[in-house]
Design an enzyme around this catalytic site. Structure first.
Site, PDB file in Angstrom:
ATOM      1  N   SER A 187       0.798  -1.223   0.000  1.00  0.00           N
ATOM      2  CA  SER A 187       0.000   0.000   0.000  1.00  0.00           C
ATOM      3  C   SER A 187       0.827   1.268   0.000  1.00  0.00           C
ATOM      4  O   SER A 187       0.360   2.305  -0.463  1.00  0.00           O
ATOM      5  CB  SER A 187      -0.934   0.005   1.207  1.00  0.00           C
ATOM      6  OG  SER A 187      -0.209  -0.162   2.401  1.00  0.00           O
ATOM      7  N   HIS A 215      -5.661  -3.265  -1.968  1.00  0.00           N
ATOM      8  CA  HIS A 215      -5.421  -2.289  -3.043  1.00  0.00           C
ATOM      9  C   HIS A 215      -5.485  -2.923  -4.423  1.00  0.00           C
ATOM     10  O   HIS A 215      -5.184  -2.261  -5.416  1.00  0.00           O
ATOM     11  CB  HIS A 215      -4.061  -1.613  -2.831  1.00  0.00           C
ATOM     12  CG  HIS A 215      -4.039  -0.773  -1.604  1.00  0.00           C
ATOM     13  ND1 HIS A 215      -4.366   0.574  -1.618  1.00  0.00           N
ATOM     14  CD2 HIS A 215      -3.784  -1.096  -0.316  1.00  0.00           C
ATOM     15  CE1 HIS A 215      -4.287   1.044  -0.379  1.00  0.00           C
ATOM     16  NE2 HIS A 215      -3.933   0.062   0.432  1.00  0.00           N
ATOM     17  N   LYS A 246     -11.828   0.783  -0.682  1.00  0.00           N
ATOM     18  CA  LYS A 246     -10.883   1.428  -1.612  1.00  0.00           C
ATOM     19  C   LYS A 246     -11.535   1.479  -3.003  1.00  0.00           C
ATOM     20  O   LYS A 246     -12.420   2.293  -3.211  1.00  0.00           O
ATOM     21  CB  LYS A 246      -9.534   0.726  -1.539  1.00  0.00           C
ATOM     22  CG  LYS A 246      -8.998   0.765  -0.089  1.00  0.00           C
ATOM     23  CD  LYS A 246      -7.582   0.400   0.051  1.00  0.00           C
ATOM     24  CE  LYS A 246      -7.179   0.179   1.505  1.00  0.00           C
ATOM     25  NZ  LYS A 246      -7.321   1.332   2.399  1.00  0.00           N
TER      26      LYS A 246
HETATM   27  C1  LIG Z   1      -3.209  -3.288   2.753  1.00  0.00           C
HETATM   28  C2  LIG Z   1      -4.348  -2.903   3.633  1.00  0.00           C
HETATM   29  N1  LIG Z   1      -4.961  -3.856   4.350  1.00  0.00           N
HETATM   30  C3  LIG Z   1      -6.003  -3.571   5.154  1.00  0.00           C
HETATM   31  C4  LIG Z   1      -6.478  -2.287   5.266  1.00  0.00           C
HETATM   32  C5  LIG Z   1      -7.605  -2.017   6.212  1.00  0.00           C
HETATM   33  O1  LIG Z   1      -8.781  -1.844   5.498  1.00  0.00           O
HETATM   34  P1  LIG Z   1      -9.974  -0.957   6.086  1.00  0.00           P
HETATM   35  O2  LIG Z   1      -9.669   0.454   5.749  1.00  0.00           O
HETATM   36  O3  LIG Z   1     -11.182  -1.493   5.405  1.00  0.00           O
HETATM   37  O4  LIG Z   1      -9.986  -1.176   7.569  1.00  0.00           O
HETATM   38  C6  LIG Z   1      -5.882  -1.266   4.524  1.00  0.00           C
HETATM   39  C7  LIG Z   1      -6.436   0.104   4.577  1.00  0.00           C
HETATM   40  O5  LIG Z   1      -6.031   1.006   5.105  1.00  0.00           O
HETATM   41  C8  LIG Z   1      -4.780  -1.571   3.701  1.00  0.00           C
HETATM   42  O6  LIG Z   1      -4.152  -0.622   3.014  1.00  0.00           O
END
Ligand SMILES: Cc1ncc(COP(=O)(O)O)c(C=O)c1O
Length: 388
Positions: A187, A215, A246
């Site tokens: 990310s 992502h 996202k």
């Molecule tokens: C790679 C990754 N996993 C998990 C999450 C967590 O997702 P959420 O925003 O739905 O809690 C994010 C988001 O910030 C992320 O970038």
């Protein structure tokens, strides 16, 4: 009881905040007003938006908004309880079926966020007698989930299959179960995990694999199913999680996999069992988003065209980290440099956040591309680059 010599047990908070300021690590919120899109109004200033994870531009799409309104009318604002008690609606099941169809898995389970999906899934799958081996750049939710599970946790060097193999070879036999975890699109870097090699190692060492497609969903793969599809690994034995927040423009997380896995998580994942079900509005918006992902592949094409264009523009002026996704990062020397460059971009009408330690090991400016960036906006960005 004497009080005058007692020290304030909260005094360390202000000391810690001072340290954060001195290191340029301090963070604060920026207020965005109005509907989100390729331009956002940040504290009164209209900026071209390279800061969101709304890759397909669906968070402001009128079809998602209408679906959320309709579901709120039908079911009310809250889901009023955990899914096992009063929080389950027909649209939750509909969403889970849509996710399973997109991912081509037997089943799926929707959590109230992606963070909760990772924490609860890892806690359900492994415990004290087990081993979790994860990429060093994994998202916080994978890392914290591993620690909270009580398993032994080891990192392998970023996307380094040799290091992973070495760790499995020396460690695997000491533990009951083993779980390998990785983001599929990293990310804060934008590169991809080496999934086929990772799955081969998992088979060799009898390890489960949990991939975080946060992502990648809606973005990679011919049908937008993610990096698993991109690498032709659909149908292989692995656990896929992701987020609805996202490219899908809503809120919530999910796990997709075999029917026994999902059945087990419904019974054993604490962050699914002991929390309130996803709101009707978020659930319905996510269903509408998956329909769009299925029916409008041209959105993904536009996203990739825009990504190629922005990558070329940024690479002509800056050192861009290796990326195979719409996440493009300019590498910078210090948190201060990152903050200053973000401010210079903002002065020119561009919104791209400075990402600093401890989120990442080195400071950077992170651009995320959207399918709805117009050619005019990208041309404007090109002209602005010359002024920096
Ligand atoms: C790679 C990754 N996993 C998990 C999450 C967590 O997702 P959420 O925003 O739905 O809690 C994010 C988001 O910030 C992320 O970038």
């Amino acid at each position: 009881m004497p009080t005058e010599n007692l020290s304030d047990p909260y005094a360390w908070l202000e000391r810690s905040l001072r340290t954060l300021h001195q290191a340029h690590w301090y963070r604060d919120v920026k207020t965005i007003t109005g509907r989100t899109g390729s331009v956002v109004t940040v504290e009164g200033q209209d900026l071209i938006n390279f800061a969101s994870n709304d890759y397909l531009g669906l968070a402001g799409d009128k079809r998602l908004i209408q679906a959320a309104r309709d579901a709120t009318q039908t079911y009310g604002t809250g889901s009023t309880g955990s899914r096992l008690l009063t929080g389950h609606r027909p649209i939750h099941q509909q969403l889970e079926q849509a996710i399973a169809a997109l991912k081509q898995t037997e089943a799926a389970l929707v959590f109230s966020s992606g963070y909760l999906a990772n924490i609860g899934t890892i806690a359900a799958l492994v415990g004290k007698r087990d081993l979790v081996v994860g990429d060093q750049y994994n998202h916080s939710s994978l890392k914290k989930g591993a620690i909270l599970s009580g398993a032994t946790v080891r990192d392998y060097r970023h996307v380094d299959l040799d290091d992973l193999a070495q760790q499995l070879q020396t460690q695997r036999a000491h533990y009951r179960r083993c779980l390998i975890t990785t983001d599929t699109v990293f990310s804060m870097d934008g590169d991809l995990c080496p999934l086929p090699g990772l799955l081969a190692l998992a088979e060799q060492y009898e390890a489960m694999v949990l991939v975080d497609e946060a992502h990648a969903t809606g973005v990679l793969g011919d049908r937008g199913a993610g990096v698993v599809e991109h690498y032709g690994c659909t149908g292989q034995s692995l656990i896929q999680m992701g987020t609805l927040s996202k490219a899908l423009g809503s809120l919530g997380g999910y796990v997709a996999g075999s029917a026994p896995l999902i059945d087990f998580l419904r019974n054993r994942a604490p962050s699914w069992i002991y929390t309130t079900g996803l709101t009707p509005a978020d659930t319905a918006a996510a269903i509408a988003a998956i329909e769009i992902v299925n029916q409008e592949p041209e959105r993904r094409s536009r996203l990739w065209d825009n990504t190629a264009k922005l990558k070329a523009l940024l690479s002509a002026h800056f050192q861009v980290l290796p990326s195979d996704s719409p996440i493009l990062c300019i590498q910078l020397h210090s948190p201060q440099d990152a903050l200053q460059l973000a401010q210079r971009f903002q002065n020119q009408g561009i919104f791209a956040p400075a990402i600093r330690p401890p989120t990442v090991p080195t400071s950077r400016l992170r651009f995320s591309v959207m399918a709805i960036h117009t050619p005019e906006q990208l041309n404007q960005f090109e002209s602005l680059l010359a002024l920096l």
